[in-house]
Design a protein around this motif. Sequence first.
Motif, PDB file in Angstrom:
ATOM      1  N   LEU A  82     -14.088   3.496   4.632  1.00  0.00           N
ATOM      2  CA  LEU A  82     -12.819   4.212   4.486  1.00  0.00           C
ATOM      3  C   LEU A  82     -12.080   3.740   3.240  1.00  0.00           C
ATOM      4  N   ASP A  97      -6.845   5.978   3.439  1.00  0.00           N
ATOM      5  CA  ASP A  97      -7.109   6.344   4.842  1.00  0.00           C
ATOM      6  C   ASP A  97      -6.797   5.196   5.782  1.00  0.00           C
ATOM      7  N   LEU A  98      -7.158   3.988   5.353  1.00  0.00           N
ATOM      8  CA  LEU A  98      -6.855   2.828   6.196  1.00  0.00           C
ATOM      9  C   LEU A  98      -5.353   2.699   6.401  1.00  0.00           C
ATOM     10  N   ARG A 149      -3.136   5.110   6.317  1.00  0.00           N
ATOM     11  CA  ARG A 149      -2.449   6.205   7.009  1.00  0.00           C
ATOM     12  C   ARG A 149      -2.971   6.397   8.438  1.00  0.00           C
ATOM     13  N   THR A 150      -4.112   5.868   8.769  1.00  0.00           N
ATOM     14  CA  THR A 150      -4.674   6.089  10.113  1.00  0.00           C
ATOM     15  C   THR A 150      -3.827   5.367  11.170  1.00  0.00           C
ATOM     16  N   GLU A 210      -6.290   4.574  16.449  1.00  0.00           N
ATOM     17  CA  GLU A 210      -7.529   5.142  15.895  1.00  0.00           C
ATOM     18  C   GLU A 210      -8.278   4.104  15.063  1.00  0.00           C
ATOM     19  N   LEU A 211      -7.490   3.337  14.310  1.00  0.00           N
ATOM     20  CA  LEU A 211      -8.110   2.327  13.439  1.00  0.00           C
ATOM     21  C   LEU A 211      -8.849   1.267  14.270  1.00  0.00           C
ATOM     22  N   TRP A 238      -3.536  -4.591  13.117  1.00  0.00           N
ATOM     23  CA  TRP A 238      -3.908  -3.719  11.989  1.00  0.00           C
ATOM     24  C   TRP A 238      -4.782  -4.508  11.002  1.00  0.00           C
TER      25      TRP A 238
END
Length: 764
Positions: free
Chosen positions: A2, A6-7, A9-10, A14-15, A254
């Motif tokens: 990714l 993307d990392l 905003r995910t 989901e992450l 995160w």
Amino acid sequence: MLPDADLLRTPLAELTALARVVRDGAHGRRVTFSPKVFVPLTMLCRDRCGYCTFAKAPARLAAPYLTAEEVLSVARAGREAGCHEALFTLGERPELRYPAARQWLEAQGHSSTVEYLAHVCRLVVEETGLLPHANAGALFPDELARLREVTASQGMMLESLAEGLAAHRGAPDKVPARRLATLEAAGELAIPFTTGILVGIGDDRPGQLAALRAIAASHARHGHVQEVIVQNFLPKPGTAMARTEPCPPEDLQWAIAAARLVLPPEIHVQAPPNLSDDLAPLLNAGIDDWGGVSPVTADHVNPERAWPALGVLREATEAAGHVLATRLTVYPTFALDPQRWLDAALRFPVLDASDAEGLGRDAPWCSGGEMPPPDLLGGLGSPGGWTSRPGRGGAVAEVLAGVALGHEVGAAEIVSLFSARGAEVRMVAEVADDLRRQAVGDAVTYVHNRNINYTNVCTFKCRFCAFSKGPLSLNLRGAPYLLELEEITRRVAEAEAEGATEVCLQGGIHPDFDGDYYLHVLEAVRAGSADIHIHGFTALEVTEGARRSGVPLADYLTRLREAGLKTLPGTAAEILDDEVRAVICPDKINTDEWLEAHRTAHSVGLRSNITIMFGSVERPTSWARHMVRTRDLQRETGGFTEFVPLPFVHMATPIYLQRRARRGPTFREALLMHAVARIAYAGDIDNIQVSWVKMGAAGARQLLRAGANDLGGTLMDENISRAAGAQHGQRMGVDELEAIVAPLGRPLVQRSTLYALAGATAGA
Ligand code: SF4
């Protein structure tokens, strides 16, 4: 992979779900930890980091450094408590800031902290066997190289690549370029390396991603990063950052998930279990390692946060559907490739602490020794039902689900079953116990027999053998001997008078033997007893006998059968995998020759059994090959009566004394060998035997709950295991066998060699 956007905003849920998929794909359900002692060699430091309470001024310390004796005393306590790792954590270059440090080092004859560190690391590994891990900060290549000679692994937190963080003001060693240079030099020197990021000290998420990508890039060049620690900042009273907010749990989660997704899957991701109140979210975010946990010492960097007790860690891990496994400071990928990753001085200490997967031995028990085995199945009468416990998954559970549907296990599935840890071991044992009950019922069998080892003189040079008196024998206990044939006759008559129904004949390959020698032995046995069952002569002995007689093996075996031989022992099989045989018994018959000897024996009307000698140098793939190859032959001939696991007894063997083998299997491996065999041979071989000589009474009892149904022989005169150092007796009376079996509530039943049962003698 990714991209950063993307990392960033995910959504977190989901992450972390993506991170779990990557973690489970690479590491399954296994979560590791390293039992260790923490050695704060010096709490003096030339840096002043805003979050640190570890570093102290000289006036606040009784002495600038721990003495070598203080270090050894901590290491010895760790050894007693089952630790494998001595983690050296220390301040950076205090001699550049404090005269007291310089003077102390000079008085001890050391020019620097790193030099003193190398000195005590060497003492620890030599005197206690604990494996040093040096966490000495930003180092130059010559310093890393010096420490590589005395450590199994090294580490340095990268922390952050952000320039000018307030947390690092006054810390010249925390300059990002210095940390990256250290990481890179460690790779160039092939040092298994631990690094990590510190979350919550002012770095933002893009900054954390930059640090993780820098670690991944260095690993791509050198392959040396074994784990990345994702550590959460916690403010401490008395520090410059005392009023800074702690790292929020969701920021830590995160960062863990981002690390799992940015780093190559083979790099392990760790979060310290003592810095979070709730462990489940850390597992949920993608970690597969808890780092070092000490039953002996405090976390001197975070002394206010006690390590969780091992039981708590195991419970939290299993509650989340994972299994906990003991590891060394150096991870298996590196431990199993010692020529590349370890200094020659560290290779045996790592091997000596390893199990067959390159993880840490999980208990001090070894086969043939006097230590009690760990209780892997829970006390008798404890509730079972692990197979039905919710939340289980992973490769072991999948294979067992297939077994329940009647699927055959192939080599890959057998290897998966051997990877079982913790609750998974109980699951495998339960399935094996059920299959045992279906195949042979509850009877625990034994045969009343006598061993006759007619000679210990041998022309072969098996490196695991302490019995033979060949040139490789480093153990000189006992002189070379060759029994007279009359003595064989006398022992047979004596055994029969005592009620034995079998004699077991095997010995070294004496240079003077011709093929007729074995026929003379059979005549000598028959002179002592007309009826006793003759179980004798390994595949090596009959192959050599035929060769020395100059006749085909089938003809030779027929002559032996006509002279009274009934069954062959499976010994000389060792591991039926030629890669391993090339190391442990290079001049012995190879795999195909062993299989052919037994195929031929079966074809002329002889029966035989399968043995496996395991726990020296081989890995589980070799165990799986052994099982599949012998199972194939059983399907062809139906001639095998039983499978007999023989754990390697290491103490006096040449290969162990030459520091080239492990100290036998762990008890977990020994238990699984019996349980997995029951599963792998289901429908093909009904009897799985326990060697009480090598497992001891308490070990044998657990194995009878894990698929085994037979205790082998009463064995007057067992010499081979004792020559290797086994402590368990040379014979076992029926009353002692009853003492093993009685608590199980199962009947002890005498059998013939071919498993014809007599009446029950004990139990329910
Ligand atoms: S294992 Fe057997 S063949 Fe090998 S050295 Fe020992 S006695 Fe000889």
